[in-house]
Write a protein that holds these residues in place. Structure first.
Motif, PDB file in Angstrom:
ATOM      1  N   ASP A 185      43.626  -8.419  20.868  1.00 52.46           N
ATOM      2  CA  ASP A 185      42.918  -9.559  21.441  1.00 52.46           C
ATOM      3  C   ASP A 185      41.707  -9.138  22.288  1.00 52.46           C
ATOM      4  O   ASP A 185      41.127  -9.954  22.986  1.00 52.46           O
ATOM      5  CB  ASP A 185      43.867 -10.403  22.284  1.00 52.46           C
ATOM      6  CG  ASP A 185      44.454  -9.620  23.451  1.00 52.46           C
ATOM      7  OD1 ASP A 185      44.324  -8.374  23.454  1.00 52.46           O
ATOM      8  OD2 ASP A 185      45.039 -10.246  24.351  1.00 52.46           O
ATOM      9  N   TRP A 215      36.201 -16.631  20.922  1.00 56.60           N
ATOM     10  CA  TRP A 215      36.609 -16.913  22.293  1.00 56.60           C
ATOM     11  C   TRP A 215      36.308 -18.355  22.676  1.00 56.60           C
ATOM     12  O   TRP A 215      35.439 -18.995  22.073  1.00 56.60           O
ATOM     13  CB  TRP A 215      35.862 -16.000  23.271  1.00 56.60           C
ATOM     14  CG  TRP A 215      35.873 -14.550  22.916  1.00 56.60           C
ATOM     15  CD1 TRP A 215      34.994 -13.900  22.081  1.00 56.60           C
ATOM     16  CD2 TRP A 215      36.789 -13.546  23.372  1.00 56.60           C
ATOM     17  NE1 TRP A 215      35.314 -12.572  21.992  1.00 56.60           N
ATOM     18  CE2 TRP A 215      36.403 -12.319  22.774  1.00 56.60           C
ATOM     19  CE3 TRP A 215      37.887 -13.562  24.230  1.00 56.60           C
ATOM     20  CZ2 TRP A 215      37.075 -11.130  23.003  1.00 56.60           C
ATOM     21  CZ3 TRP A 215      38.567 -12.377  24.460  1.00 56.60           C
ATOM     22  CH2 TRP A 215      38.178 -11.176  23.861  1.00 56.60           C
ATOM     23  N   HIS A 222      40.880 -15.547  24.398  1.00 58.05           N
ATOM     24  CA  HIS A 222      40.794 -15.178  22.991  1.00 58.05           C
ATOM     25  C   HIS A 222      41.475 -16.248  22.131  1.00 58.05           C
ATOM     26  O   HIS A 222      42.570 -16.717  22.460  1.00 58.05           O
ATOM     27  CB  HIS A 222      41.458 -13.821  22.766  1.00 58.05           C
ATOM     28  CG  HIS A 222      41.546 -13.429  21.325  1.00 58.05           C
ATOM     29  ND1 HIS A 222      42.709 -13.527  20.584  1.00 58.05           N
ATOM     30  CD2 HIS A 222      40.608 -12.940  20.480  1.00 58.05           C
ATOM     31  CE1 HIS A 222      42.481 -13.118  19.353  1.00 58.05           C
ATOM     32  NE2 HIS A 222      41.214 -12.743  19.259  1.00 58.05           N
TER      33      HIS A 222
END
Length: 470
Positions: A185, A215, A222
């Protein structure tokens, strides 16, 4: 007897009239209000049978209270007031119509790719003392974007971090640090590219490890990870007004993604070398710079076709759309080219646009590393790398018919200008700076600072003249 009765009726009316005159002397405002009310009743009750007699009575009383001359004056004033109100209403409606018409005309021109606001002539060289440097990244800044509302800047670096900045105060609002192996992530490789959707809902970043991360710009959380490229992701761009994302890579391909559905759509092939830059606007198409294959390509997604443009004599490192019809590109031989999608050769090319460096006999042009355009206008900017400390950002005016590039002024900076972005308003320009080039380490400038310059753009006091938009 009939005559006598008639006399007393008239007398009574005269007495009533005198009584009203005395009341008027005590309170003129009340009488005026009553007169206005009666006049309104007289005008609004023509169609009612029962009120005809009442109106006649009121009219007779008004005739007693005011002379014929006063009545004419009063009615004339009312008529003039009515005309004034009608004229004001017509002016307001015309103004709104012109305003809406102007907006619609601009929208139509923008959709056709022909909107060209002639703004460059209004800009003057900024005050160097007002330029702000924001420090936060440990390694060179490689890419950045400005939020659609001009309130925030997102920047990324070779240190694998992403920082969200507040434009007004220059403070860091959030930092996404380098990730840890196995998490997935965060970025683990140098971040080379970045894009933000036109509604500010999604932020996309691409890295050297072939990954694209999506994002939430508001929270910096994330959302998704896109996999599929076989080499570094060197370019990202959201199609304006949508959440369709284009990505370009050193694997020589362009991919199309649907971010809303977290889905891959298709892959486009054609370049013969690593793609170094990508951009898009409202149409379902994108443009790319092909690095050492020395081509610029326009990809028509729906038609499944591509247009190939030749003109640079060296590796093309950056490209930016000005509107749907024109684009600007820069190469490592120092050339700056202005293109139209209707012609396969540049409309104009400026050789060694940022000068040369080196000793006599082995001099080399300064490498153009970034370009930017104020959307739908005639103002563009270019940045370069240099072996010396005299790097510059240059602002240019696209001349009449977009057939020339005229230098407006220089902004001295130190280091590699790895990324340039105009604010939507055109009030400031943001430059991502570094000690090294964003894609490699061919040479390093120790005196340079890794950071972001916010450059306020000033306009002259001269008022915009009619015809400044086409």
């Amino acid at each position: 007897m009939a005559a006598t009765g008639s006399f007393f009726i008239r007398k009574k009316r005269v007495v009533e009239g005198r009584g009203r005159k005395r009341k008027a002397e005590d309170g003129e405002g009340e009488v005026h209000k009553k007169l206005t009310t009666k006049l309104n009743e007289e005008i609004s009750s023509d169609s009612e049978t029962e009120s005809v007699g009442h109106n006649k009575k009121d009219a007779e009383e008004l005739e007693i209270e005011e002379t014929a001359q006063e009545k004419k004056l009063r009615l004339a004033k009312l008529y003039l007031e009515q005309l004034r109100r009608e004229e004001e209403k017509a002016e307001e409606e015309q103004f709104e119509s012109d305003l809406i018409g102007g907006r619609l005309q601009e929208e139509v021109l923008e959709q056709k790719g022909k909107l060209k606001r002639l703004l460059a002539k209004d800009y003057v060289s900024p005050d160097i003392s007002e330029i702000r440097l924001l420090r936060g990244h440990q390694l060179p800044v490689t890419c950045l974007v400005v939020s659609p509302d001009d309130k925030y800047i997102f920047s990324a670096s070779k240190d694998c971090s992403i920082i969200k900045w507040d434009v007004s105060c220059g403070k860091k609002l959030h930092t996404i640090h380098r990730g840890h192996k196995g998490t997935g992530d965060r970025h683990l490789g140098h971040i080379f590219s970045m894009a933000i959707s036109s509604d500010g809902k999604y932020l996309a970043t691409g890295d050297r490890n072939k990954l694209i991360l999506i994002w939430n710009p508001a929270t910096c959380q994330h959302l998704y990870t896109f996999k599929g490229h076989k080499d570094a992701v060197s370019g990202l761009s959201f199609r304006k007004g949508t959440h369709q994302l284009y990505s370009a890579s050193h694997d020589r391909s362009v991919k199309v993604w649907n971010v809303d559905q977290n889905a891959y759509v298709e892959t486009l092939f054609g370049h013969q070398d690593a793609i170094t830059g990508l951009d898009s606007l409202s149409r379902e198409r994108c443009v790319t710079a092909g690095g050492r294959d020395r081509t610029v390509r326009v990809w028509k997604i729906v038609e499944e076709a591509q247009l190939v443009f030749h003109g640079h004599e060296s590796s093309i490192d950056c490209i930016q759309l000005i509107n749907e019809e024109y684009m600007i590109s820069g190469a490592d031989d120092g050339s700056l080219a202005l293109w139209t999608v209707n012609k396969k050769k540049p409309l104009v090319t400026v050789r060694t646009a940022h000068g040369i460096h080196g000793d006599p006999g082995i001099q080399q042009p300064n490498w153009i590393t970034s370009v930017a355009a104020l959307l739908n206008s005639d103002l563009v900017a270019s940045g370069a790398s240099s072996c010396s400390h005299d790097s510059k950002i240059k602002l240019w005016k696209c001349g009449e018919g977009f057939k020339s590039l005229e230098l407006l002024f220089n902004i001295p900076v130190v280091g590699f200008v790895n990324s340039l972005k105009f604010s939507s308003s055109g009030d400031f320009l943001v430059a991502g700076m570094g000690q090294e080039h964003r894609l490699g380490r061919w040479w390093r400038l120790k005196e340079a600072k890794n950071g972001i310059y916010i450059i306020p753009l000033k306009k002259s006091e001269t008022k915009q003249q009619p015809g400044d938009s086409k």
